[in-house]
Write a protein that holds these residues in place. Structure first.
Motif, PDB file in Angstrom:
ATOM      1  N   ASN A 191       0.825  -1.213   0.000  1.00 43.76           N
ATOM      2  CA  ASN A 191       0.000   0.000   0.000  1.00 43.76           C
ATOM      3  C   ASN A 191       0.855   1.258   0.000  1.00 43.76           C
ATOM      4  O   ASN A 191       0.567   2.236   0.701  1.00 43.76           O
ATOM      5  N   ASN A 192       1.926   1.205  -0.789  1.00 37.15           N
ATOM      6  CA  ASN A 192       2.868   2.319  -0.966  1.00 37.15           C
ATOM      7  C   ASN A 192       3.675   2.663   0.280  1.00 37.15           C
ATOM      8  O   ASN A 192       4.344   3.699   0.316  1.00 37.15           O
ATOM      9  N   SER A 193       3.631   1.821   1.287  1.00 38.79           N
ATOM     10  CA  SER A 193       4.380   2.131   2.506  1.00 38.79           C
ATOM     11  C   SER A 193       5.839   1.701   2.417  1.00 38.79           C
ATOM     12  O   SER A 193       6.683   2.227   3.152  1.00 38.79           O
ATOM     13  N   LEU A 194       6.168   0.775   1.535  1.00 40.24           N
ATOM     14  CA  LEU A 194       7.537   0.306   1.390  1.00 40.24           C
ATOM     15  C   LEU A 194       7.977   0.504  -0.058  1.00 40.24           C
ATOM     16  O   LEU A 194       7.289   0.095  -0.991  1.00 40.24           O
ATOM     17  N   SER A 195       9.115   1.161  -0.249  1.00 36.26           N
ATOM     18  CA  SER A 195       9.601   1.405  -1.604  1.00 36.26           C
ATOM     19  C   SER A 195      11.070   1.031  -1.719  1.00 36.26           C
ATOM     20  O   SER A 195      11.829   1.105  -0.748  1.00 36.26           O
ATOM     21  N   PHE A 196      11.429   0.604  -2.926  1.00 38.11           N
ATOM     22  CA  PHE A 196      12.803   0.225  -3.244  1.00 38.11           C
ATOM     23  C   PHE A 196      13.218   0.982  -4.503  1.00 38.11           C
ATOM     24  O   PHE A 196      12.405   1.250  -5.376  1.00 38.11           O
ATOM     25  N   SER A 197      14.502   1.299  -4.588  1.00 34.66           N
ATOM     26  CA  SER A 197      14.986   1.904  -5.823  1.00 34.66           C
ATOM     27  C   SER A 197      16.439   1.522  -6.057  1.00 34.66           C
ATOM     28  O   SER A 197      17.222   1.360  -5.121  1.00 34.66           O
ATOM     29  N   LEU A 198      16.770   1.377  -7.338  1.00 34.18           N
ATOM     30  CA  LEU A 198      18.139   1.141  -7.781  1.00 34.18           C
ATOM     31  C   LEU A 198      18.483   2.246  -8.765  1.00 34.18           C
ATOM     32  O   LEU A 198      17.850   2.378  -9.800  1.00 34.18           O
ATOM     33  N   ARG A 199      19.480   3.041  -8.433  1.00 40.75           N
ATOM     34  CA  ARG A 199      19.898   4.155  -9.281  1.00 40.75           C
ATOM     35  C   ARG A 199      21.310   3.898  -9.797  1.00 40.75           C
ATOM     36  O   ARG A 199      22.198   3.485  -9.045  1.00 40.75           O
ATOM     37  N   VAL A 200      21.476   4.141 -11.099  1.00 40.67           N
ATOM     38  CA  VAL A 200      22.787   4.018 -11.726  1.00 40.67           C
ATOM     39  C   VAL A 200      23.143   5.376 -12.319  1.00 40.67           C
ATOM     40  O   VAL A 200      22.414   5.907 -13.158  1.00 40.67           O
ATOM     41  N   THR A 201      24.245   5.954 -11.874  1.00 38.41           N
ATOM     42  CA  THR A 201      24.735   7.198 -12.449  1.00 38.41           C
ATOM     43  C   THR A 201      25.893   6.895 -13.391  1.00 38.41           C
ATOM     44  O   THR A 201      26.637   5.944 -13.197  1.00 38.41           O
ATOM     45  N   ASN A 202      26.009   7.698 -14.434  1.00 42.05           N
ATOM     46  CA  ASN A 202      27.019   7.496 -15.477  1.00 42.05           C
ATOM     47  C   ASN A 202      26.923   6.074 -16.034  1.00 42.05           C
ATOM     48  O   ASN A 202      27.892   5.318 -16.060  1.00 42.05           O
ATOM     49  N   LEU A 203      25.725   5.748 -16.486  1.00 40.88           N
ATOM     50  CA  LEU A 203      25.424   4.399 -16.965  1.00 40.88           C
ATOM     51  C   LEU A 203      26.374   3.945 -18.070  1.00 40.88           C
ATOM     52  O   LEU A 203      26.746   2.768 -18.152  1.00 40.88           O
ATOM     53  N   LEU A 204      26.790   4.853 -18.929  1.00 42.55           N
ATOM     54  CA  LEU A 204      27.668   4.503 -20.051  1.00 42.55           C
ATOM     55  C   LEU A 204      29.138   4.487 -19.661  1.00 42.55           C
ATOM     56  O   LEU A 204      30.000   4.249 -20.505  1.00 42.55           O
ATOM     57  N   ASN A 205      29.423   4.760 -18.377  1.00 40.21           N
ATOM     58  CA  ASN A 205      30.796   4.775 -17.866  1.00 40.21           C
ATOM     59  C   ASN A 205      31.676   5.763 -18.649  1.00 40.21           C
ATOM     60  O   ASN A 205      32.819   5.475 -19.013  1.00 40.21           O
ATOM     61  N   THR A 206      31.120   6.941 -18.871  1.00 41.73           N
ATOM     62  CA  THR A 206      31.825   7.989 -19.606  1.00 41.73           C
ATOM     63  C   THR A 206      32.970   8.557 -18.769  1.00 41.73           C
ATOM     64  O   THR A 206      32.809   8.812 -17.578  1.00 41.73           O
ATOM     65  N   THR A 207      34.108   8.766 -19.392  1.00 41.41           N
ATOM     66  CA  THR A 207      35.208   9.478 -18.740  1.00 41.41           C
ATOM     67  C   THR A 207      35.059  10.962 -19.043  1.00 41.41           C
ATOM     68  O   THR A 207      35.064  11.370 -20.206  1.00 41.41           O
ATOM     69  N   TYR A 208      34.916  11.774 -18.006  1.00 41.78           N
ATOM     70  CA  TYR A 208      34.706  13.209 -18.209  1.00 41.78           C
ATOM     71  C   TYR A 208      35.338  13.984 -17.061  1.00 41.78           C
ATOM     72  O   TYR A 208      35.610  13.442 -15.985  1.00 41.78           O
ATOM     73  N   SER A 209      35.561  15.277 -17.299  1.00 34.43           N
ATOM     74  CA  SER A 209      36.251  16.121 -16.329  1.00 34.43           C
ATOM     75  C   SER A 209      35.580  17.483 -16.238  1.00 34.43           C
ATOM     76  O   SER A 209      34.945  17.949 -17.190  1.00 34.43           O
ATOM     77  N   TYR A 210      35.750  18.115 -15.073  1.00 35.94           N
ATOM     78  CA  TYR A 210      35.317  19.493 -14.866  1.00 35.94           C
ATOM     79  C   TYR A 210      36.542  20.369 -14.626  1.00 35.94           C
ATOM     80  O   TYR A 210      37.496  19.946 -13.962  1.00 35.94           O
ATOM     81  N   PRO A 211      36.543  21.617 -15.113  1.00 36.17           N
ATOM     82  CA  PRO A 211      37.668  22.515 -14.827  1.00 36.17           C
ATOM     83  C   PRO A 211      37.822  22.771 -13.333  1.00 36.17           C
ATOM     84  O   PRO A 211      36.834  22.832 -12.585  1.00 36.17           O
ATOM     85  N   GLY A 212      39.065  22.920 -12.888  1.00 38.08           N
ATOM     86  CA  GLY A 212      39.346  23.314 -11.516  1.00 38.08           C
ATOM     87  C   GLY A 212      39.786  24.764 -11.475  1.00 38.08           C
ATOM     88  O   GLY A 212      39.730  25.491 -12.467  1.00 38.08           O
ATOM     89  N   GLY A 213      40.244  25.193 -10.304  1.00 37.69           N
ATOM     90  CA  GLY A 213      40.745  26.544 -10.146  1.00 37.69           C
ATOM     91  C   GLY A 213      42.259  26.581 -10.165  1.00 37.69           C
ATOM     92  O   GLY A 213      42.935  25.557 -10.340  1.00 37.69           O
ATOM     93  N   PHE A 214      42.817  27.776  -9.968  1.00 37.01           N
ATOM     94  CA  PHE A 214      44.263  27.946  -9.973  1.00 37.01           C
ATOM     95  C   PHE A 214      44.942  27.207  -8.820  1.00 37.01           C
ATOM     96  O   PHE A 214      46.150  26.998  -8.846  1.00 37.01           O
ATOM     97  N   GLU A 215      44.167  26.837  -7.792  1.00 36.95           N
ATOM     98  CA  GLU A 215      44.772  26.136  -6.663  1.00 36.95           C
ATOM     99  C   GLU A 215      45.167  24.702  -7.004  1.00 36.95           C
ATOM    100  O   GLU A 215      45.844  24.035  -6.227  1.00 36.95           O
ATOM    101  N   HIS A 216      44.730  24.226  -8.174  1.00 36.79           N
ATOM    102  CA  HIS A 216      45.049  22.861  -8.597  1.00 36.79           C
ATOM    103  C   HIS A 216      46.140  22.857  -9.660  1.00 36.79           C
ATOM    104  O   HIS A 216      46.164  23.734 -10.544  1.00 36.79           O
ATOM    105  N   VAL A 217      47.018  21.877  -9.575  1.00 32.37           N
ATOM    106  CA  VAL A 217      47.966  21.629 -10.663  1.00 32.37           C
ATOM    107  C   VAL A 217      47.204  21.096 -11.872  1.00 32.37           C
ATOM    108  O   VAL A 217      47.512  21.418 -13.018  1.00 32.37           O
ATOM    109  N   GLN A 218      46.170  20.286 -11.617  1.00 30.29           N
ATOM    110  CA  GLN A 218      45.360  19.710 -12.682  1.00 30.29           C
ATOM    111  C   GLN A 218      44.499  20.808 -13.325  1.00 30.29           C
ATOM    112  O   GLN A 218      43.828  21.574 -12.630  1.00 30.29           O
ATOM    113  N   SER A 219      44.508  20.869 -14.638  1.00 28.36           N
ATOM    114  CA  SER A 219      43.641  21.837 -15.317  1.00 28.36           C
ATOM    115  C   SER A 219      42.181  21.414 -15.232  1.00 28.36           C
ATOM    116  O   SER A 219      41.283  22.258 -15.256  1.00 28.36           O
ATOM    117  N   ALA A 220      41.932  20.111 -15.142  1.00 23.96           N
ATOM    118  CA  ALA A 220      40.569  19.591 -15.033  1.00 23.96           C
ATOM    119  C   ALA A 220      40.588  18.390 -14.095  1.00 23.96           C
ATOM    120  O   ALA A 220      41.561  17.637 -14.042  1.00 23.96           O
TER     121      ALA A 220
END
Length: 654
Positions: free
Chosen positions: A609-638
């Motif tokens: 009666n909707n009192s019990l719920s289950f969920s399975l979540r998959v993020t980055n399903l395609l297993n993509t390699t990706y990066s975000y830019p960092g700031g000057f405090e990082h040696v890494q550009s991304a």
């Protein structure tokens, strides 16, 4: 946080079910209606209730039902689904870009984040926390109101690009108990609870809490690939521990609400030239507030409201060099606001308000070998006056004019106006034009921070930032199931405060560096059908330039494409999936990230009666390699992001 502590806490959360007297299985309002979504009344655009269609802004609403359908596990995941928004993550803090603008390491200080109208940006950094340092439990959220564009006319400082208001559940709308537990990739464990009860027509309460622990993964950074730096591999340093509690109590015209939360995060990137792979690198953020609101109808056409609040923020950072460099903040402030709402005529509403805020402590300490090397404590006071007049001039045309004057004791006074016109072309079609201005005073971090260990120099003569914005919005309800939005906008930022890198001595310093212009358009189509299927398509085109240097702005993708759908099947199952595509971003080192496509999926089921719920979540399903830019405090550009991750969640409510 040990696993034993986690189990004990989870048992405590589960035991809270006995705090509530009545038990029922009633659920929240039916989400399967586009009409009900469009008729939700919000107050974050004008400080009085109105529908998003009539609000003088481009508005998005994310409901609790949508959060549940797509299985979002964090506040940043929710915001990433919104048109014109995009994320960055440097393995310490999460950052939010809006319409092509996101400065690395700005702590989201040009976005105003509120919870039931209470400002959550701290006084020292102006930080709007959207990652695990946002410690309001997700299950306490009733909806999130996204108000794009300048919002200083009603909120003042920080509200330059957007206002995000989190509206929580209360005992009147959530008279039940909820408990959830989840486990996921990188050794993630998390537990949450919510308890709501309407004791009588005058008195109700809602209490929620959460605790989480992520062990993290070992990471590889090519920039540190040398024998003396463990061949670029950082081990057991991407961990994350956090907890939070939120409560709201309502009695007649009074509302008391507050929260307390803390997050402790390992820093695995070797930022600020710290010793790579040193287990001492970490940051700790703690935030708490308490606010009392009162609202009284003086007459049939006049209502007065009052709120008083007290806030505290604390930070500690541990930076391993040859010795441990440790810095900390202790920031406390309080304030009060009084607002009068006056319906001058049937089609004319005026609001007038005043707010006074005092920072009694804005302390920064830097320790070297446990000795205080740097200390400053810069108190401040803000005084604000504002008014807003909304008039329905004809059956088709509504005009909204607002103005606000702010004075910070260390700076000159600032006047910020807004003018909006909302024209109903026909019943399903609305055209809006908004002109707005907004500002941001330099915060204490930008004004007073310096650290010889990380080569960070003290700023000089910073001025306030300013934005002037024009926006045209067309909204059209295609039929009873589909609603579309088209927007075009231009934002001009002057006196931009940014970190400037000096290659001569590898130092950083905050400076007013010039002018930025962002121009773009947005397209959105949302659909909710009677059979339970819902979906969206969102596209953003945004061009952001430093106009003085005639160069592309860093950390700004030109195109964002977002699409998602949710569909029920086999009676009590639901499948939801989302796709996010973005083009390349320029880094602070003038390299570019690669375009990428992310796909997330969620399978959920409700039984008993909707009192019990289950969920399975998959993020980055395609297993993509990706990066975000960092700031000057990082040696890494991304900064490389997470691979495919699984998360399982169980929720019980009654």
């Amino acid at each position: 946080m040990t696993n034993v502590k986690f189990v004990i806490w989870s048992c405590l959360l589960l035991s809270t079910q006995f705090l509530i007297f009545p038990q029922n299985n009633s659920s929240t309002s039916d989400e399967n209606s586009l009409e009900s979504l469009l008729n939700i009344k919000i107050s974050s655009a004008s400080k009085f209730l109105e529908t998003s269609t009539l609000a003088p802004s481009s508005v998005s609403i994310i409901t609790a039902e949508e959060i549940e359908k797509f299985g979002y596990r964090s506040f940043s995941e929710i915001l990433n689904s919104v048109r014109d928004f995009y994320l960055s993550y440097d393995r310490n803090y999460n950052y939010l870009g809006v319409r092509g603008f996101s400065r690395p390491t700005d702590y989201n200080n040009r976005i105003l984040l509120t919870v039931n109208g209470h400002t959550m940006n701290d006084f020292y950094y102006g930080q709007a926390s959207i990652g695990t340092d946002f410690t309001i439990p997700l299950l306490s959220i009733a909806r999130i109101e996204i108000i794009r564009g300048p919002g200083s006319v009603v909120y003042g400082n920080n509200a330059m690009f957007a206002v995000i208001n989190v509206v929580t559940k209360n005992g009147n709308t959530s008279d039940r108990v909820q408990f959830s537990a989840e486990a996921g990739g990188a050794g993630t464990l998390k537990s949450s609870f919510g308890v709501g009860h309407e004791i009588n027509k005058d008195l109700s309460y809602f209490l929620s809490g959460m605790i989480g622990d992520t062990k993290g993964r070992d990471l590889y950074y090519q920039e540190f690939d040398a024998p003396e730096t463990n061949k670029g591999i950082v081990q057991n340093l991407d961990w994350d521990k956090y907890f939070g509690i939120y409560a709201i109590l309502s009695y007649k015209q009074f509302t008391l609400h507050g929260s307390y939360g803390s997050r402790e995060k390992g820093v695995p990137t070797g930022s600020y030239n710290t010793t790579f792979n040193d287990k001492a690198a970490k940051t700790i953020d703690s935030r708490r507030f308490l606010e009392l609101k009162y609202e009284e109808e003086l007459s049939s056409d006049k209502t007065i409201s009052f709120r008083g609040y007290a806030d505290h923020y604390a930070y500690q950072g541990f930076y391993p060099y040859a010795i441990i460099d440790h810095d900390s903040n202790g920031v406390a402030w309080y304030g009060a606001e009084v607002m009068l709402r006056w319906d001058i005529a049937t089609a004319n509403r005026l609001i007038v308000g005043v707010e006074d805020k005092h920072a009694t402590q804005a302390e920064y300490l830097n320790y070297v070998e446990n000795e205080v090397a740097t200390y400053n404590n810069n108190r401040a006071r803000f005084l604000s006056l504002y008014l807003q007049d909304e008039a329905q001039l004809t059956d088709e045309l509504m005009v909204n004019f607002g103005a606000r004057f702010d004075k910070q004791n260390n700076f000159k006074g600032i006047f910020a106006p807004r003018l909006a016109a909302v024209y109903t072309l026909s019943k399903p079609t609305t055209l809006k034009y908004i002109y707005g201005e907004a500002f941001r005073y330099p915060n204490s971090y930008e004004l007073y921070y310096f650290d010889p260990s990380s080569r960070f120099r003290l700023s000089e003569n910073l001025d306030e930032e300013w934005i002037v914005s024009h926006e045209l919005i067309l909204e059209h309800k295609l039929n009873e199931f589909m609603h579309g939005v088209f927007t075009v906008y231009n934002n001009k930022v002057t006196h931009l405060i940014d970190q400037v890198y000096d290659p001569a001595d590898s130092s950083l310093q905050f400076k007013n560096v010039g002018k930025v212009n962002t121009t773009g358009l947005g397209l959105e189509l949302n659909a909710i059908f009677d059979n339970g299927f819902s979906g969206y398509i969102r596209y953003s085109y945004q061009v952001a330039k430093n106009t003085e240097a005639d160069s592309k702005l860093s950390n700004s993708p030109i195109s964002l494409i977002k699409t998602g759908f949710s569909i029920p099947f086999l009676g009590f199952f639901r499948f939801a999936a989302e796709g996010f595509y973005e083009t390349e971003r320029l880094t602070v080192y003038n390299t570019e990230t690669k375009p990428f496509l992310l796909v997330n999926a969620n399978v959920s089921a409700k039984v008993l009666n909707n009192s019990l719920s289950f969920s399975l979540r998959v993020t980055n399903l395609l297993n993509t390699t990706y990066s975000y830019p960092g700031g000057f405090e990082h040696v890494q550009s991304a900064i490389v992001q997470d691979p495919r991750m699984f998360n399982v969640k169980i929720t019980y409510e009654f």
